[in-house]
Design a protein around this motif. Sequence first.
Motif, short mmCIF file in Angstrom:
data_model
loop_
_atom_site.label_atom_id
_atom_site.label_comp_id
_atom_site.label_asym_id
_atom_site.label_seq_id
_atom_site.Cartn_x
_atom_site.Cartn_y
_atom_site.Cartn_z
N SER A 68 16.53 90.33 -14.66
CA SER A 68 15.88 90.22 -14.67
C SER A 68 15.88 88.34 -14.24
CB SER A 68 14.33 89.83 -15.30
OG SER A 68 13.51 88.70 -14.34
N VAL A 69 16.01 87.70 -12.64
CA VAL A 69 16.29 86.94 -12.57
C VAL A 69 15.28 85.56 -12.51
CG1 VAL A 69 17.28 84.65 -11.12
CG2 VAL A 69 18.44 87.44 -11.30
N PRO A 70 15.19 84.51 -12.94
CA PRO A 70 13.77 83.25 -13.67
C PRO A 70 13.83 82.65 -11.48
CG PRO A 70 15.11 83.14 -15.08
CD PRO A 70 15.95 84.22 -14.19
N PHE A 71 12.13 83.18 -11.43
CA PHE A 71 12.39 81.72 -10.07
C PHE A 71 11.58 80.59 -10.95
CE2 PHE A 71 8.76 79.71 -7.68
CZ PHE A 71 9.84 80.38 -6.08
N GLN A 72 12.73 80.08 -9.56
CA GLN A 72 12.91 78.32 -10.27
C GLN A 72 12.61 77.44 -9.73
OE1 GLN A 72 15.36 77.24 -12.60
NE2 GLN A 72 15.99 79.87 -12.69
N GLY A 73 11.20 78.09 -8.84
CA GLY A 73 10.26 76.81 -7.51
C GLY A 73 9.13 75.85 -9.11
N HIS A 74 8.74 75.33 -8.57
CA HIS A 74 7.52 74.53 -8.93
C HIS A 74 6.14 74.50 -7.80
CE1 HIS A 74 9.80 73.97 -12.64
NE2 HIS A 74 10.76 74.25 -11.69
N VAL A 80 2.64 81.71 -3.89
CA VAL A 80 3.24 81.83 -3.20
C VAL A 80 4.73 83.14 -3.33
CG1 VAL A 80 4.58 81.44 -1.16
CG2 VAL A 80 2.54 79.57 -1.35
N TYR A 81 5.43 82.95 -3.93
CA TYR A 81 5.99 83.54 -4.98
C TYR A 81 6.19 84.77 -5.12
CZ TYR A 81 10.06 85.26 -6.97
OH TYR A 81 11.81 86.51 -7.26
N PHE A 82 5.20 84.27 -6.35
CA PHE A 82 4.79 85.64 -6.99
C PHE A 82 3.31 86.19 -6.15
CE2 PHE A 82 6.46 82.94 -9.85
CZ PHE A 82 7.04 83.94 -11.05
N SER A 83 2.75 86.19 -5.41
CA SER A 83 1.84 86.59 -4.34
C SER A 83 2.74 87.85 -3.88
CB SER A 83 0.96 85.90 -3.79
OG SER A 83 0.52 84.91 -4.08
N VAL A 134 12.67 88.20 2.28
CA VAL A 134 11.78 86.78 1.91
C VAL A 134 12.19 86.16 0.25
CG1 VAL A 134 9.57 85.57 2.03
CG2 VAL A 134 9.71 86.51 3.60
N ILE A 135 11.88 87.55 -0.32
CA ILE A 135 12.18 87.20 -2.04
C ILE A 135 13.51 86.77 -1.94
CG2 ILE A 135 12.51 88.89 -4.14
CD1 ILE A 135 9.80 90.62 -2.41
N TYR A 136 14.66 87.62 -1.40
CA TYR A 136 15.78 87.08 -1.66
C TYR A 136 16.14 85.47 -1.62
CZ TYR A 136 20.57 85.50 -0.17
OH TYR A 136 21.72 85.32 -0.17
N PHE A 137 15.94 84.96 -0.17
CA PHE A 137 15.83 83.79 -0.19
C PHE A 137 14.85 82.64 -0.57
CE2 PHE A 137 17.41 84.87 3.99
CZ PHE A 137 18.24 84.15 4.49
N MET A 138 13.58 83.12 -0.98
CA MET A 138 12.82 81.86 -2.39
C MET A 138 13.19 82.08 -3.60
SD MET A 138 9.08 82.90 -1.04
CE MET A 138 8.31 81.12 -1.90
N LEU A 139 13.71 83.41 -4.16
CA LEU A 139 14.86 83.51 -5.84
C LEU A 139 15.65 82.61 -5.86
CD1 LEU A 139 13.81 84.39 -8.27
CD2 LEU A 139 14.46 86.40 -7.70
#
Length: 143
Positions: A68-74, A80-83, A134-139
Amino acid sequence: MTQVPAQYAIFPVLNASLNGTSAALLLTAHRMIKRGRIAAHSVLMLTAVVTSSLFLISYLYYHWHVGSVPFQGHGWSRPVYFSILVSHTTLAAAIVPLVIITLSRALRGRFDRHRAIARWTYPLWLYVSVTGVVIYFMLYQLF
């Protein structure tokens, strides 16, 4: 950009590209069937199945080796990402049997039954393909 081991760095881009290609194929195939171009629709849909299958193989291989690659956004980006991720993951699991059933009905010439399920399969599959990008770009790109 989130760091992944060098030997696997191509996989996120490859996976996003395969998802984007699937989305484009689905949109074009839908346009073709609306115009009555059945042969073009069939070829595009079979190509979308192959593209999505290649995505699934690549995705599973990548995550088997990288995990798993953790999401770095705050802040606002996290909900938004997790939804998006939760809806994407849930529908991605559901879309596999839907695609198989829809394809099976078309290949057997059961077009009345094919159309009935394709009305559900098409928008869900399109959503999964687009949100994968979208997930790729955000992650991997934005955060």
